[in-house]
Enzyme design. Structure first.
Site, mmCIF file in Angstrom:
data_model
loop_
_atom_site.group_PDB
_atom_site.id
_atom_site.type_symbol
_atom_site.label_atom_id
_atom_site.label_comp_id
_atom_site.label_asym_id
_atom_site.label_seq_id
_atom_site.Cartn_x
_atom_site.Cartn_y
_atom_site.Cartn_z
ATOM 1 N N GLY A 98 -18.390 -12.646 5.078
ATOM 2 C CA GLY A 98 -17.620 -11.409 5.095
ATOM 3 C C GLY A 98 -16.233 -11.581 4.525
ATOM 4 N N GLY A 99 -15.782 -12.839 4.427
ATOM 5 C CA GLY A 99 -14.489 -13.108 3.807
ATOM 6 C C GLY A 99 -13.327 -12.492 4.560
ATOM 7 C CE LYS B 95 -8.606 -0.052 6.557
ATOM 8 N NZ LYS B 95 -8.003 -1.376 6.599
ATOM 9 N N GLY C 14 7.490 -5.765 1.797
ATOM 10 C CA GLY C 14 6.446 -5.271 0.901
ATOM 11 C C GLY C 14 5.821 -4.012 1.451
ATOM 12 C CD GLU D 27 8.061 -2.144 -2.568
ATOM 13 O OE1 GLU D 27 8.199 -2.576 -3.733
ATOM 14 O OE2 GLU D 27 7.204 -2.582 -1.773
ATOM 15 C CG HIS E 115 -14.968 28.216 5.590
ATOM 16 N ND1 HIS E 115 -13.651 27.884 5.364
ATOM 17 C CD2 HIS E 115 -14.976 29.137 6.602
ATOM 18 C CE1 HIS E 115 -12.883 28.586 6.180
ATOM 19 N NE2 HIS E 115 -13.666 29.363 6.946
#
Length: 467
Positions: free
Chosen positions: A39-40, A51, A182, A205, A446
């Site tokens: 999965g790295g 998440k 960053g 930043e 909708h």
């Protein structure tokens, strides 16, 4: 006797394991080599566990600040930071185990270890201590070793006080204050997570906007939202050095020629990544690299050495899991002789999962003008969406850029509650060469947030109904 494979893959992240599964589907005898869980970074230390953390923050934020709006009474609301971290790790472990099962299901061999190319047909596999535990042979090799956080000499990462995203998701104790260096997706997501739980967060930043690769209007909207949350944002600011002093980290910055010293319990280095190209035999075999990445032919992903391929973060930007997976599939199919259109790097969706979420695909308004397009721009605010009103998520907008001459969708930029889900519609539309008229004339259900895409397209052509 050495085992012989058709394809050997070094690295089991979203590029490597996906390439392995596709290779297995196509009948190749395949092996995937990785020292860690499959999965790295994405599944174990990035996309998935973050998440989970962000969802925790979103739920807490809604209950704390908006429960009265929904007629829900909360008293004594609190959170368990340790449990939040634990849930994230549990989810990551479960998904990684599922990947292991997929590898077995597709009859792919799995070797746990560190792979190194010793010839154009041989890989030597070592354990964590450097002891050689196996040697295998293969006709083709795919390098999918990913990337790691970039660092600068004046900000020495000690993984205790000055940390990377890995440490940021497994801290034992929530810091009182945090400086994030960053403001790309990683920095912004952790800034949102920690600030929502009550940490005093400062974002630094170097460029003029947070999320600097996004549409400027989107970046400015997110900056305004973050400042409302109490996040301090220093753009156009250069970090000169960071020093650990006792239980604090002092960060010296330069803002328009003026030096300032900031202080926090933790400093998160989120300035980008570099490819993992060391120790895998590239120099010995003459595989060309450039700026810490492997050079490949983007039609086939083959390196300058015949039979050796590379995919994913190790070949450079865009550093995205879904790009690595697409490259892995395309690479294996080309090895098989299946000639499909190459990966379209002009139609890659990018997502940032803070709240409000940010998602985009294609050109920004500025880039479209720089390329000489005469453009039409359509915009629809979620303030005008009935569904957004009903669910209490009225912040943000959809913005779509069209070529005025042909109606081509040049780019789309969304900031709002479900932006990362909504961007798929425009990505698919662009892949099918749809036009503004296509979006306008496609009947959208909708009430949905996705109606905002139709309305934004209609707005560009003076046909919007609800604004």
């Amino acid at each position: 006797m050495q085992k012989q494979y058709d394809i050997a893959i070094i690295g089991g992240g979203p590029g490597g394991y996906v390439a392995a599964i596709r290779a297995g589907q196509l009948g190749f005898k395949t092996v995937v080599i990785d020292k860690d869980n499959l999965g790295g970074v994405c599944l174990n230390w990035g996309c998935i566990p973050t998440k989970s953390l962000l969802k925790n923050a979103e739920i807490y934020d809604n209950l704390k600040n908006h429960s009265d709006d929904f007629g829900i009474k909360t008293t004594g609301l609190e959170f368990d930071f340790t449990r939040i971290i634990k849930r994230s790790r549990e989810i990551s472990d479960r998904i990684s185990k599922n990947v292991e099962l997929l590898i077995k299901k597709n009859k792919i061999d799995r070797i746990r270890g560190i792979g190194k190319l010793t010839s154009s047909s041989t890989i030597e596999i070592s354990d964590d201590n450097g002891k050689v535990i196996d040697t295998i042979k293969a006709d083709k090799f795919i390098i999918a070793t990913g990337a790691r956080p970039r660092s600068i000499p004046t900000v020495q990462i000690d993984r205790k006080n000055i940390i990377t995203s890995t440490e940021a998701m497994i801290l034992e104790k929530q810091p009182k204050d945090l400086i994030v260096i960053g403001a790309g997706a990683i920095g912004v997501e952790f800034a949102y997570f920690y600030s929502t739980l009550g940490t005093k967060v400062t974002i630094i930043e170097m460029l003029k906007n947070i999320l600097p690769i996004e549409d400027e209007e989107v970046s400015k909207t997110l900056e305004k939202s973050f400042k409302k949350r109490g996040i301090e944002i220093l753009t156009g600011t250069v970090v000169e050095k960071a020093e650990v002093k006792g239980n604090k980290v002092s960060v010296t910055v330069n803002v328009n020629g003026e030096k300032k010293v900031l202080s926090a319990e933790k400093v998160l280095n989120a300035i980008g990544v570099i490819g993992n190209i060391e120790g895998i035999g590239l120099d010995e075999l003459g595989v060309q690299t450039e700026k810490n990445h492997i050079k490949v032919n983007k039609e086939t992903y083959e390196t300058n050495v015949s039979g050796i391929f590379a995919i994913g973060d190790v070949i450079g930007p865009p550093w995205l899991a879904h790009v690595a997976s697409a490259e892995g599939i395309h690479c294996v199919e080309r090895i098989k002789g299946i000639i499909n259109p190459p990966v379209n790097y002009e139609n890659i969706p990018g997502c940032t999962y803070c709240q409000p979420q940010v998602a985009s695909v294609g050109l920004t308004e500025t880039k479209a003008k720089e390329k000489g397009y005469e453009i039409k721009v359509g915009k629809f605010p979620f303030m005008a969406s009935g569904k957004a009103f009903a669910i209490g998520e009225r912040e943000g907008f959809v913005k779509i850029i069209f070529d005025a001459k042909y109606g081509e969708i040049l780019g789309a930029h969304i900031i709002g509650s479900e932006a990362t889900e909504m961007i798929a519609e425009v990505t698919l539309a662009r892949s099918l060469e749809a036009t503004g008229e296509s979006l306008i004339k496609t009947i959208h259900a909708h009430p949905t947030l996705s109606e905002s895409i139709m309305e934004a397209a209609a707005n560009a052509y003076g046909e919007a109904i609800h604004i």
